[in-house]
Design an enzyme around this catalytic site. Structure first.
Site, mmCIF file in Angstrom:
data_model
loop_
_atom_site.group_PDB
_atom_site.id
_atom_site.type_symbol
_atom_site.label_atom_id
_atom_site.label_comp_id
_atom_site.label_asym_id
_atom_site.label_seq_id
_atom_site.Cartn_x
_atom_site.Cartn_y
_atom_site.Cartn_z
ATOM 1 N N GLN B 221 0.827 -1.189 0.000
ATOM 2 C CA GLN B 221 0.000 0.000 0.000
ATOM 3 C C GLN B 221 0.880 1.265 0.000
ATOM 4 O O GLN B 221 0.352 2.379 -0.065
ATOM 5 C CB GLN B 221 -0.909 0.035 1.241
ATOM 6 C CG GLN B 221 -1.876 -1.126 1.298
ATOM 7 C CD GLN B 221 -2.591 -1.252 2.641
ATOM 8 O OE1 GLN B 221 -2.620 -2.311 3.258
ATOM 9 N NE2 GLN B 221 -3.177 -0.165 3.110
ATOM 10 N N ARG B 368 -7.823 -1.212 9.052
ATOM 11 C CA ARG B 368 -8.775 -0.123 8.858
ATOM 12 C C ARG B 368 -8.910 0.676 10.147
ATOM 13 O O ARG B 368 -10.010 1.049 10.523
ATOM 14 C CB ARG B 368 -10.125 -0.733 8.449
ATOM 15 C CG ARG B 368 -10.700 -0.107 7.215
ATOM 16 C CD ARG B 368 -11.800 -0.932 6.613
ATOM 17 N NE ARG B 368 -12.557 -0.116 5.675
ATOM 18 C CZ ARG B 368 -13.312 -0.581 4.708
ATOM 19 N NH1 ARG B 368 -13.424 -1.879 4.536
ATOM 20 N NH2 ARG B 368 -13.961 0.229 3.923
ATOM 21 N N CYS B 369 -7.760 0.908 10.812
ATOM 22 C CA CYS B 369 -7.824 1.397 12.181
ATOM 23 C C CYS B 369 -7.548 2.878 12.322
ATOM 24 O O CYS B 369 -7.705 3.405 13.415
ATOM 25 C CB CYS B 369 -6.828 0.624 13.054
ATOM 26 S SG CYS B 369 -5.099 1.047 12.740
ATOM 27 N N GLU B 738 -12.366 4.387 6.644
ATOM 28 C CA GLU B 738 -12.305 3.593 7.869
ATOM 29 C C GLU B 738 -13.370 3.932 8.891
ATOM 30 O O GLU B 738 -13.497 3.252 9.909
ATOM 31 C CB GLU B 738 -10.917 3.754 8.503
ATOM 32 C CG GLU B 738 -9.833 3.204 7.585
ATOM 33 C CD GLU B 738 -8.444 3.518 8.050
ATOM 34 O OE1 GLU B 738 -8.230 4.672 8.463
ATOM 35 O OE2 GLU B 738 -7.583 2.632 8.011
#
Lengths: 174, 793, 290
Positions: B221, B368-369, B738
């Site tokens: 990513q 996804r934090c 997120e």
């Protein structure tokens, strides 16, 4: 058409038996010389260079590898390639004709039924199997039919809409 | 005469996605789809033990297998100074174990062969002799005075503590607690969870001796961060490394860290002079790569009897596994945990945080934090629920009393962030109206008389997205700006490249919409590329929902630079001075004579054929954007559930989501992100977990044990919106990817707790599996910690 | 992910298949493969020879005999049973279990008989076979024999089949009255193994139970035959106190482990709950039919 210039192994190890398989893939007869332990998913991806079928797990759970074997959805990571000898396989690459997309593909695009695209081929093929049997399913029937295919991105809601869209198109309603 | 913005695919258009065209045809280009001539395949031998000395490794049987090329061991890597590599958090991580293994699943050998089947045969043929050591499987054990030292490789490390950190006002908070009418206390564990995108990690390393160039296809990513890390580790000059991140089958933060497999494939390619492909299996992914969460909270709230929160105290213990390897802003050891309570008007707060090493896979910041904002907001909303219950107050009313009001901005949050805008109460009210809050509470009461357990749970939050400003945010010292480069061709078509890296968020579709908005070039005339470090401008990658806030802003800024040059060209073409030029979407015209104008396409042609004297030809530029602040999306999620008291199974009746992410570039894509996030929220609340027995054996290292919901379990979602444009973002947008994962879990858990709290239960730690809910219902006791793993012998 | 090497045989007759099994020490039958192949991919199973029986004709039919027995051939897939109206008409318990086996895609390939032969304590069909007092027909070099399913499994993943015997069909004996019954399974998500599964088969005339069977999934070292509970149903009219008593007996017959699916006590409780629910439901259906 034969290949005139493929390299072959210098020596064949006779302790490792191979076998010739012929599979009709997306309507085309194709052949390979393989070991029995080769998984169908790998024959499709590596042997026949059809990389649209994906592998996402190692315990037959995720369904990303779903293809149609004689019209029925199977997890191609849990079928040996030799078992497909003499049978018909449909992969995602076989959904569209040269002129147009399959309604399921149009539906997925129209209803935002995909994000990263990795589960999508398997998901669409499971949906196609459902729609071929019943092109007017309820939402519950769609969710049930797709419960062998995991998706991490979409939350499934738009996938369901995509399948219902495709069903309507197959019924001539859009 | 201005173009219709939605028609040309500008902001607010739900244009269909560009990337879909290849994905629906099975023509995506994921790392495992790439084939290079002469390519070899790598498999990894992993440790079966959580903590053990390596006494010997016998690879002779592997080498006897026809088709085997090489076995790499820690010793071989150590001889080349590659057995250890730096992490993105200033720690080191083993590439291949040398002295000992420190978690079950840790990499011990790499086997490279002609095909992956043979490589796996090789892995099975290697014999490793281990001497087991006592494993540490939780923070309590890690901190015990006689605990074995996990990181005995680190000079100066005398215990298993990674960091001690604190933020906030200790004295002020102590005073608030001293004055409180009531103190509400609750402890909980946010279980270890894993992002688990369907596509696992992998790389193809190709070192070309003839050019001295290393090309690596990689599931990353953050390709530019990787290029820097690889340059450091492999000692290859930065300009001779090309990282290509092609299509990614999901990321969710799992594909940010530098994994040992990447480094091994690179060394193997250098040694064997052939491309080496490593694709991990799902077990490898779940057992060894960046997990998320695994944080314990002790939370306390100082309350006034009328419901006002006077102060908040939080202590967190976080389990980082064997190496501190997360990508997170270096200044904040526990990520943005201190973003908790940002939506509430809380005068004072204090957070202490300790991180420890354990004999488990390394990680913590992922899934996804938003850099641990998932933990912050879960803890916040569970504390809020407990406090309201402790005061005997209605959940919605308690929130109303404490939410920051619309005219209170800019507002310092209790831990020192600066929020700039919001309509929290409106957001809550839309949610309450949509779910029919009062009606449901009545239904709930009547159902209870008949023995049925209904529950409703609320989660409200605002979270900081878009790391981040250079004053405060960096990873390994590199600032967290992002970039965009735009070139307009002579026919007015364009190519845009950014430093972000989409993994399904639709950047190829949405970035073009921003350009369309700024320049009036139809979105379909703009091609977007990301992920190749040879061509993309430098960026810190896509995670923590930072791309719309930062890279998206860069897209806007570079488009404006282009427009500024095009304006001068327009003045030249129209033979007026610059000051007499006006702009409407797609076109410059002469002030006072609107029909005298030139389109942006005509300006583009002129850039190549008719520029004013002294101007350079061409129409291209780049922008590097350092965001002035984070953006502050906010949300309200409300769930209604029914719990079966006989089995503990709970079903979601409805889930209402109200989200504000500012201006929505593509509403269809925004809603897709929200629904995906809600599903992961549901998954964590309902079934996902990774746990360890006392020997450090991992449960949850394959999809039989690590449960992901299917279309059958996953509920439907009702989405609503509020739009409060971000005051500092060029197009008023905020992050969104997120939010639902951050705020969602508490809605589900609060709902189930609401269904059973009358039985005396205050907390059930996630996942709320049927047996745990049943135990709570039967006994009235809280359920804490992870699912048990006991076997009868 | 990558299995070990093996020799592959694809016989086209049963005799051929049996001959191959006789001649090879470490050979396994491959039918659906949806339990065996996953084990081979993890290298928990490494047979030297696989005997693929998918090309043997005549093994894929199912249906009722004139005497009321129901036969299910070795190559009947779970999905075919799930969609079969014949099965639904004759075997309500089996029809209710079919959709709960694995997931829809695995069901197109996996087989009923293969599942029973796999002898997984968490196999759903085995509980139904126990409840229905079924048997497996095994064919070997010297002929065929009928093995009652209650004697078929000798331990986890082990059956009494000789190394050169192939199971060719499952047989459900006839009922004297009307069949009722269903399967309930607590699974954390589709495709999970059962936390607990309950199969109840009832043979009723009017409101009286002629015979009953109860099989339990996932709550013992192998499929549990809750014989005492089933016996307590015989001759009853599914009165409330009988249902409660039977549910408790069934829970007592279960010997589950405490693990990450729940404590032993919890699983026993689920057994009792499900038995009661199935019986309540049967009572309601029976009254509707009557």
């Amino acid at each position: 058409m034969t290949s005139l210039f493929e390299e072959v192994p210098v020596s064949i190890d006779n302790d490792i038996p191979t076998t010739r398989v012929e599979v009709t893939v997306n309507g085309e007869r194709r052949a390979a010389e393989i070991e029995p332990r080769l998984l169908l998913a790998h024959l499709l991806r590596n042997g026949f260079k059809l990389t649209g079928t994906h592998t996402g797990c190692d315990t037959t759970n995720c369904g990303a590898c779903t293809v149609l074997l004689d019209g029925e959805p199977v997890k191609s990571c849990t079928v040996f390639a030799v078992q497909a000898n003499g049978h018909e396989v449909t992969t995602v690459e076989g959904l569209a004709s040269s002129e147009q997309l399959h309604p399921i593909q149009e539906g997925f695009k129209d209803e935002h039924g995909l994000q990263c695209g990795f589960c999508t081929p398997g998901m669409m093929l499971s949906a196609v199997a459902l729609l071929n049997e019943n092109n007017d399913p309820t939402e519950d029937e769609v969710r049930w039919a797709l419960s062998g295919n995991l998706c991490r991105c979409t939350g499934y809601q738009n996938i369901v809409k995509a399948v219902l869209w495709a069903g309507a198109k197959m019924r001539g309603e859009q | 005469m201005a173009l219709d913005e939605v028609k040309i695919g500008g902001l607010g258009s739900s244009r269909k996605r560009v990337e879909d065209n290849r994905f629906i045809r099975g023509r995506g280009n994921y790392v495992d789809d790439v084939v290079l001539p002469g390519m070899l395949y790598m498999e990894i031998l992993r440790s079966p033990l959580a903590h053990a000395k390596i006494k010997s490794i016998d690879t002779s049987a592997a080498y006897a297998i026809p088709g085997m090329r090489m076995v790499m061991t820690g010793e071989m890597m150590a001889a080349r100074n590659l057995a250890w590599m730096p992490t993105l958090s200033y720690d080191t991580q083993a590439v291949l174990a040398t002295d000992k293994v420190r978690f079950q699943g840790q990499e011990v050998c790499a086997v490279i062969a002609d095909d992956p089947y043979i490589a796996r045969d090789g892995v099975e043929a290697i014999v490793v002799d281990y001497e087991p050591l006592p494993p540490i499987v939780n923070p309590e054990q890690a901190k015990a005075p006689d605990a074995p030292l996990i990181r005995d490789d680190k000079v100066g490390q005398n215990d298993n503590v990674v960091f001690d950190w604190e933020v906030g006002d200790r004295e002020g908070t102590d005073r608030a607690f001293a004055e409180a009418d009531k103190i509400s206390t609750i402890s909980m564990h946010y279980p270890r969870s894993h992002p688990s995108p369907i596509e696992p990690c992998g790389s193809i390393a190709d070192y070309d001796r003839s050019t001295s160039k290393l090309t690596v296809y990689m599931t990353t990513q953050a390709p530019h961060i990787i290029r820097a890390a690889v340059s450091l580790v492999a000692e290859i000059p930065e300009h001779m490394i090309r990282i290509i991140s092609p299509d990614l089958g999901g990321g969710f933060g799992n594909k940010v860290p530098v994994y040992p497999g990447y480094v091994m494939s690179i060394l193997a390619s250098i040694l064997l002079e052939k491309p080496v492909k490593w694709i991990e299996d799902k077990t490898g992914n779940l057992i060894s790569t960046g997990f998320g969460r695994d944080v314990y909270l002790k939370g306390e709230m100082a309350l006034r009897n009328d419901g006002k929160i006077l102060g908040v105290r939080m202590h967190t213990d976080s389990d980082h596994g064997a190496f501190f390897s997360d990508a997170q802003p270096s200044k904040f050891k526990i990520g943005l945990m201190h973003s908790a309570f940002a939506c509430y008007d809380v005068p004072t707060a204090h957070l202490t945080a300790q991180g420890v090493y354990t004999n488990k896979a390394p990680g913590g910041v992922a899934y996804r934090c938003s850099f641990r904002v998932t933990e912050a907001m879960y803890f916040q909303e569970r504390m809020v629920q407990a406090a309201a219950d402790d005061l005997g107050m209605d959940q919605a009313e308690f929130r109303r009393i404490n939410l920051v009001k619309d005219d209170d901005f800019p507002k310092r949050t209790p831990f020192g962030f600066l929020t700039d805008s919001g309509q929290y109460e409106k957001c809550l009210q839309i949610g309450l109206d949509a779910i029919g809050y009062d009606d449901f509470k009545q239904q709930q009461e009547e159902a209870r008389k008949r023995g049925r357990l209904l529950g409703i749970g609320i989660s409200t939050m605002t979270e900081p997205l878009g790391a981040g400003n250079s004053r405060e945010y960096d990873i390994l010292g590199i600032k967290m700006f992002d970039s965009a480069e735009l070139r307009v061709h002579m026919t007015g078509k364009a190519i845009l490249r950014t430093g972000a890296k989409t993994q399904g968020q639709g950047h190829e579709t949405t970035w073009a919409q921003i350009v369309a908005h700024e320049l009036g070039i139809p979105a379909e005339d703009i091609i977007v590329e990301e992920g190749d470090t040879d061509t993309a401008p430098f960026g810190m990658g896509t995670y923590a929902s930072r791309s719309t806030p930062v890279a998206g802003a860069a897209v806007s800024m570079v488009s404006r630079k282009i427009r500024a040059k095009a304006r001068k060209i327009a003045a030249h073409l129209l033979e007026v001075s610059d000051e007499d030029i006006e702009w409407e979407l797609g076109r410059f015209y002469v002030r006072g004579a609107q029909d005298r104008g030139v389109t942006i396409q005509e300006c583009a042609m002129a850039a190549y054929s008719n520029v004013p004297d002294g101007m350079e030809p061409g129409l291209e530029n780049n922008a590097y954007y350092d965001p002035p602040n984070l953006t502050w999306p906010f949300a309200c999620y409300i769930a209604t559930v029914e719990v079966d008291p006989e089995t503990g199974v709970w079903d979601v009746l409805r889930l209402v989501a109200v989200d504000d992410c500012g201006v929505r570039i593509n509403p269809m894509i925004v809603e897709g992100q929200i629904m995906g996030g809600l599903t992961e929220a549901y998954a964590m609340a309902n079934m996902q977990f990774i746990t360890f027995d006392e020997d450090g054996n991992c449960v949850g290292s394959n999809y039989m044990d690590y449960l992901l919901p299917t279309a059958w379990e996953t509920p439907g979602f009702e989405l609503h919106e509020v739009v409060t444009p971000c005051p500092h973002h060029p197009i008023g947008a905020k992050g969104i990817g997120e939010c639902a994962t951050v705020g969602g879990p508490a809605a589900f858990v609060n709902a189930v707790m609401n269904a059973v709290s009358h039985l005396g239960v205050r907390n059930i730690d996630m996942p709320l599996l049927p047996d745990r809910v049943y135990e709570a219902v039967q006994t009235g006791n809280d359920i804490s910690g992870m699912p048990p793993v006991k076997t009868d012998s | 992910m990558y299995p070990s090497r093996f020799n592959y045989e694809a016989p086209t007759t049963l005799d051929e298949a049996i001959a191959i099994l006789s001649a090879n020490d470490d050979a396994k039958v491959l039918a659906g493969g949806q339990s065996l192949i996953p084990m081979m991919k993890l290298r928990f199973a490494n047979p030297a020879t696989l005997v693929d029986i998918n090309n043997i004709p005549g093994l894929d039919t199912h249906g009722a005999d004139a005497d009321g027995s129901y036969r299910i051939g070795a190559l009947c897939r779970h999905a075919h049973l799930e969609k079969s109206t014949t099965l639904a008409d004759h075997q309500p318990l089996l029809a209710s279990c079919a959709p709960l086996v694995a997931d829809p895609i695995v069901r197109t390939r996996g087989t009923f008989v293969g599942s029973v032969c796999h002898a997984d304590p968490q196999g759903d069909w085995a509980s139904c076979m126990v409840a229905l007092n079924g048997s497996i027909t095994a064919v070997g070099p010297t002929g065929s024999r009928s093995i009652p399913v209650k004697e078929f499994v000798s331990g986890p993943f082990t059956t009494v089949l000789a190394k050169d015997e192939i199971a060719t069909e499952a047989v459900i004996p006839p009922a004297t009255g009307t069949r009722f019954g269903s399967y309930l399974k607590l699974e954390r998500r589709v495709g999970d193994f059962a936390t607990a599964g309950v199969a109840v088969a009832l043979d009723m005339t009017g409101q009286t139970v002629n015979a009953a069977g109860i099989g339990l999934t996932g709550v013992g070292a192998q499929t549990v035959d809750a014989a005492d509970a089933a016996a307590a149903l015989t001759g009853s009219s599914l009165e409330s106190n009988v249902i409660e008593h039977v549910a408790n007996l069934a829970a007592e017959a279960a010997t589950p482990r405490s693990d990450h699916r729940g404590s032993a006590a919890y699983k026993k409780h689920v057994v009792a709950t499900f038995v009661a629910r199935i019986l309540e439901n049967a009572k309601r259906s029976e009254l509707q039919v009557a």
